[in-house]
Design a protein around this motif. Structure first.
Motif, mmCIF file in Angstrom:
data_model
loop_
_atom_site.group_PDB
_atom_site.id
_atom_site.type_symbol
_atom_site.label_atom_id
_atom_site.label_comp_id
_atom_site.label_asym_id
_atom_site.label_seq_id
_atom_site.Cartn_x
_atom_site.Cartn_y
_atom_site.Cartn_z
ATOM 1 N N THR A 53 0.238 4.786 14.966
ATOM 2 C CA THR A 53 -0.642 5.304 13.920
ATOM 3 C C THR A 53 -1.688 6.196 14.572
ATOM 4 N N GLN A 85 5.883 7.050 3.759
ATOM 5 C CA GLN A 85 5.793 8.464 4.120
ATOM 6 C C GLN A 85 7.178 9.060 4.313
ATOM 7 N N ASP A 117 0.859 -1.175 0.000
ATOM 8 C CA ASP A 117 0.000 0.000 0.000
ATOM 9 C C ASP A 117 0.903 1.235 0.000
ATOM 10 N N ASP A 118 0.890 1.950 -1.133
ATOM 11 C CA ASP A 118 1.795 3.093 -1.262
ATOM 12 C C ASP A 118 1.498 4.203 -0.256
ATOM 13 N N LYS A 119 0.268 4.208 0.286
ATOM 14 C CA LYS A 119 -0.064 5.245 1.269
ATOM 15 C C LYS A 119 0.723 5.061 2.562
ATOM 16 N N LEU A 120 1.274 3.857 2.739
ATOM 17 C CA LEU A 120 2.016 3.589 3.970
ATOM 18 C C LEU A 120 3.478 4.028 3.867
ATOM 19 N N ASN A 174 4.638 -0.795 5.134
ATOM 20 C CA ASN A 174 4.191 -2.102 4.650
ATOM 21 C C ASN A 174 4.974 -3.202 5.363
ATOM 22 N N ASP A 222 8.648 3.122 5.334
ATOM 23 C CA ASP A 222 7.668 2.277 4.660
ATOM 24 C C ASP A 222 6.972 1.432 5.717
#
Length: 169
Positions: A100, A77, A72-75, A123, A121
């Motif tokens: 989180t 940062q 998940d690319d949203k993870l 993930n 990351d």
């Protein structure tokens, strides 16, 4: 005895990725003990072991959806280096526990450090990977009442919750 709901199962396993690199293995150590049907191991492996018995050997290919999920690319940062507080010399490959917004703890891996910005990351390191397990079932037994009450195995091989996370702190 066949592997079924709530049976305690002992397995030896070697986990490789599609490049043939060994990611994890129980060889040379105690077998992994888990209670079947309780979500103690990844779903794809648990499904493949259903109905097997001691002495069975199998090769299981687990797709990401039944393993550690897709990436998940949203993870991924970027955070300022000062977010790491007292850590000197933050480097790629380091792993940290991050809170989180929901209050959960997630393991993040540093993938890049550029100036004052650090890319992390969240993930799982095996997200998006096919997991190839070579498994040998060494024992299948009834769970004890205490184990049933707790939903996981007690005693040899069963005290650790396996998540393949190694803390470097």
């Amino acid at each position: 005895m066949q592997i079924a709901q709530d049976k305690v199962v002992l397995i030896h396993y070697t986990l490789t990725n599609d490049r043939g690199e060994v990611i994890d293995s129980s060889s040379g150590g105690a077998p992994l003990a888990y209670m079947h049907g309780q979500g103690n191991i990844i779903p794809g492996l648990e499904k493949a072991l259903e109905g097997k018995q001691a002495g069975d050997k199998l090769d299981v290919k687990v797709a990401p959806a039944d393993g550690y999920g897709e990436r998940d690319d949203k993870l991924v940062q970027q955070v300022p280096r000062r977010a790491f507080g007292g850590v000197q010399n933050v480097q790629p490959g380091m792993q940290f526990h991050a809170q989180t917004s929901g209050g959960h703890t997630r393991m993040v891996t540093v993938t890049r450090v550029a100036g004052d910005m650090v890319t992390v990351d969240g993930n799982h390191p095996l997200a998006g990977e096919n997991l190839n397990f070579a498994v040998e079932v060494t024992e299948v037994r009834e769970a004890t009442e205490e184990e049933l009450a707790h939903g996981h195995v007690h005693g040899p091989g069963g005290h650790h919750h396996h998540d393949h996370g190694h803390d470097h702190e």
